[in-house]
Design a protein around this motif. Structure first.
Motif, PDB file in Angstrom:
ATOM      1  N   VAL A 107      11.850  10.854 -11.472  1.00  0.00           N
ATOM      2  CA  VAL A 107      10.484  10.353 -11.347  1.00  0.00           C
ATOM      3  C   VAL A 107      10.392   8.856 -11.626  1.00  0.00           C
ATOM      4  N   GLU A 108      11.267   8.364 -12.502  1.00  0.00           N
ATOM      5  CA  GLU A 108      11.097   7.003 -13.003  1.00  0.00           C
ATOM      6  C   GLU A 108      11.186   5.934 -11.911  1.00  0.00           C
ATOM      7  N   GLY A 109      12.185   6.043 -11.049  1.00  0.00           N
ATOM      8  CA  GLY A 109      12.352   5.031 -10.003  1.00  0.00           C
ATOM      9  C   GLY A 109      11.152   4.952  -9.085  1.00  0.00           C
ATOM     10  N   HIS A 110      10.670   6.100  -8.621  1.00  0.00           N
ATOM     11  CA  HIS A 110       9.514   6.131  -7.718  1.00  0.00           C
ATOM     12  C   HIS A 110       8.263   5.597  -8.426  1.00  0.00           C
ATOM     13  N   TYR A 111       8.080   5.998  -9.670  1.00  0.00           N
ATOM     14  CA  TYR A 111       6.869   5.613 -10.406  1.00  0.00           C
ATOM     15  C   TYR A 111       6.822   4.109 -10.669  1.00  0.00           C
ATOM     16  N   TYR A 112       7.908   3.570 -11.205  1.00  0.00           N
ATOM     17  CA  TYR A 112       7.876   2.143 -11.529  1.00  0.00           C
ATOM     18  C   TYR A 112       7.896   1.275 -10.272  1.00  0.00           C
ATOM     19  N   LYS A 113       8.516   1.761  -9.218  1.00  0.00           N
ATOM     20  CA  LYS A 113       8.400   1.044  -7.946  1.00  0.00           C
ATOM     21  C   LYS A 113       6.941   0.996  -7.513  1.00  0.00           C
ATOM     22  N   CYS A 114       6.259   2.109  -7.633  1.00  0.00           N
ATOM     23  CA  CYS A 114       4.857   2.200  -7.237  1.00  0.00           C
ATOM     24  C   CYS A 114       3.993   1.200  -7.988  1.00  0.00           C
ATOM     25  N   ILE A 115       4.060   1.213  -9.315  1.00  0.00           N
ATOM     26  CA  ILE A 115       3.159   0.343 -10.065  1.00  0.00           C
ATOM     27  C   ILE A 115       3.564  -1.131  -9.954  1.00  0.00           C
ATOM     28  N   CYS A 116       4.834  -1.395  -9.685  1.00  0.00           N
ATOM     29  CA  CYS A 116       5.233  -2.782  -9.420  1.00  0.00           C
ATOM     30  C   CYS A 116       4.721  -3.238  -8.058  1.00  0.00           C
ATOM     31  N   GLY A 125      -2.763 -10.645  -3.003  1.00  0.00           N
ATOM     32  CA  GLY A 125      -4.117 -10.347  -2.553  1.00  0.00           C
ATOM     33  C   GLY A 125      -4.152  -8.976  -1.893  1.00  0.00           C
ATOM     34  N   ILE A 126      -5.164  -8.168  -2.253  1.00  0.00           N
ATOM     35  CA  ILE A 126      -5.201  -6.776  -1.802  1.00  0.00           C
ATOM     36  C   ILE A 126      -5.281  -6.663  -0.285  1.00  0.00           C
ATOM     37  N   LEU A 127      -6.136  -7.451   0.336  1.00  0.00           N
ATOM     38  CA  LEU A 127      -6.274  -7.357   1.794  1.00  0.00           C
ATOM     39  C   LEU A 127      -4.979  -7.715   2.495  1.00  0.00           C
ATOM     40  N   ARG A 128      -4.365  -8.782   2.055  1.00  0.00           N
ATOM     41  CA  ARG A 128      -3.089  -9.195   2.655  1.00  0.00           C
ATOM     42  C   ARG A 128      -2.016  -8.140   2.408  1.00  0.00           C
ATOM     43  N   ALA A 129      -2.035  -7.571   1.197  1.00  0.00           N
ATOM     44  CA  ALA A 129      -1.054  -6.527   0.865  1.00  0.00           C
ATOM     45  C   ALA A 129      -1.200  -5.331   1.796  1.00  0.00           C
ATOM     46  N   LEU A 130      -2.447  -4.946   2.076  1.00  0.00           N
ATOM     47  CA  LEU A 130      -2.683  -3.799   2.955  1.00  0.00           C
ATOM     48  C   LEU A 130      -2.191  -4.077   4.367  1.00  0.00           C
ATOM     49  N   THR A 131      -2.409  -5.306   4.853  1.00  0.00           N
ATOM     50  CA  THR A 131      -1.957  -5.638   6.211  1.00  0.00           C
ATOM     51  C   THR A 131      -0.438  -5.680   6.301  1.00  0.00           C
ATOM     52  N   GLY A 135       0.152  -0.731   0.993  1.00  0.00           N
ATOM     53  CA  GLY A 135      -0.608   0.458   0.643  1.00  0.00           C
ATOM     54  C   GLY A 135       0.142   1.736   0.978  1.00  0.00           C
ATOM     55  N   LYS A 136       0.732   1.759   2.157  1.00  0.00           N
ATOM     56  CA  LYS A 136       1.488   2.933   2.582  1.00  0.00           C
ATOM     57  C   LYS A 136       2.696   3.156   1.671  1.00  0.00           C
ATOM     58  N   ASN A 137       3.399   2.082   1.347  1.00  0.00           N
ATOM     59  CA  ASN A 137       4.559   2.191   0.468  1.00  0.00           C
ATOM     60  C   ASN A 137       4.149   2.658  -0.926  1.00  0.00           C
ATOM     61  N   TYR A 138       3.016   2.131  -1.398  1.00  0.00           N
ATOM     62  CA  TYR A 138       2.498   2.518  -2.709  1.00  0.00           C
ATOM     63  C   TYR A 138       2.198   4.018  -2.729  1.00  0.00           C
ATOM     64  N   GLU A 139       1.483   4.484  -1.733  1.00  0.00           N
ATOM     65  CA  GLU A 139       1.125   5.906  -1.678  1.00  0.00           C
ATOM     66  C   GLU A 139       2.366   6.790  -1.611  1.00  0.00           C
ATOM     67  N   GLN A 140       3.351   6.400  -0.825  1.00  0.00           N
ATOM     68  CA  GLN A 140       4.568   7.200  -0.697  1.00  0.00           C
ATOM     69  C   GLN A 140       5.288   7.319  -2.033  1.00  0.00           C
ATOM     70  N   SER A 141       5.453   6.191  -2.723  1.00  0.00           N
ATOM     71  CA  SER A 141       6.156   6.205  -4.005  1.00  0.00           C
ATOM     72  C   SER A 141       5.367   6.975  -5.050  1.00  0.00           C
ATOM     73  N   CYS A 142       4.053   6.760  -5.070  1.00  0.00           N
ATOM     74  CA  CYS A 142       3.216   7.418  -6.067  1.00  0.00           C
ATOM     75  C   CYS A 142       3.167   8.933  -5.831  1.00  0.00           C
ATOM     76  N   ASN A 143       3.002   9.333  -4.597  1.00  0.00           N
ATOM     77  CA  ASN A 143       2.970  10.764  -4.284  1.00  0.00           C
ATOM     78  C   ASN A 143       4.299  11.435  -4.595  1.00  0.00           C
TER      79      ASN A 143
END
Length: 244
Positions: A107-116, A125-131, A135-143
């Motif tokens: 769990v640790e690798g996926h979790y800390y990748k997500c929050i980083c 910037g959130i908008l730039r990050a989403l483009t 966001g997709k990478n965050y959701e994949q790691s977090c899920n």
């Protein structure tokens, strides 16, 4: 004689490997104690990162890699400097990715990748990050972290997903999903502070007052003393915004 020499050489190599492994384990034990004793300073995070990286140089282990990612997160978490978030968020993402590759079932690798990734997103910037697809990478790691162990780090994967839905700009902002995930996380000062922010934003005053009262009465966890005290203090600072 030749056979004896080979046996002795193998014995030396095995002994050396054991010593190296023991040295790495000692370094990581110190890193874990530093994590328990962490304070609100980037310097403590950078110290943990350097030691985790040194341990990885010794044994190339999963345990060293995810701790490096964790330390990078703490550097980001203790600053409002976007350049620091961008730089160290990327560093933490890289180490989290490395850890997840070494042990996909951990769990640790996926979790800390997500929050980083989240900290990196704050930096650019959130908008730039989403483009850019963060966001997709965050959701994949977090899920993935949730699927393995959503209770890790006192419900950290659920807390991270709740914070994600809370922080997205309209129309992706989803207070219902944010609340759902926060309530699945463990009720600790940090999670409760995020919930309080959400309830104030949504003008759910009854829920806001209830979570406020619950949080300010909490005793900090000795394993996360500074962080819990910090978020209890931040909770108290929001009290004037709660309308009864």
């Amino acid at each position: 004689m030749r056979k004896l020499m080979i046996i002795l050489a193998v014995a030396v190599l095995l002994t050396s490997a054991a010593v190296v492994s023991q040295d790495a384990a000692s370094i990581l034990a110190t890193v874990d104690q530093l994590w328990v004793d962490r304070i609100g300073s980037m310097d403590s995070g950078k110290k943990m990162f350097g030691m985790s990286q040194s341990a990885f140089d010794v044994d190339g282990s999963y345990d060293a890699a995810w701790r490096a990612s964790r330390a990078a997160f703490w550097v980001c978490d203790r600053t409002e400097d976007k350049q620091v978030d961008k730089q160290w968020g990327q560093i933490g993402e890289d180490w989290g990715t490395k850890a997840a590759a070494l042990n996909p079932g951990g769990v640790e690798g996926h979790y800390y990748k997500c929050i980083c990734l989240g900290e990196k997103g704050k930096g650019i910037g959130i908008l730039r990050a989403l483009t850019q697809g963060l966001g997709k990478n965050y959701e994949q790691s977090c899920n993935r972290a949730i699927a393995i162990n959503g209770d890790f780090d006192r419900g950290g994967p659920y807390r991270a997903m709740g914070r994600y839905y809370q922080s997205l700009p309209w129309p992706k902002y989803d207070p219902e999903k944010a609340e759902e995930n926060f309530l699945k996380s463990q009720s600790i000062p940090r999670t409760n502070f995020y919930l309080l922010e959400l309830y104030i934003e949504e003008e759910q005053w009854g829920k806001a007052r209830a979570i406020y009262n619950k949080t300010v009465a909490m005793s900090p966890d000795p394993q996360a003393l500074w962080e819990d005290r910090f978020y209890i203090g931040k909770t108290k600072a929001l009290e004037p915004q709660i309308k009864d």
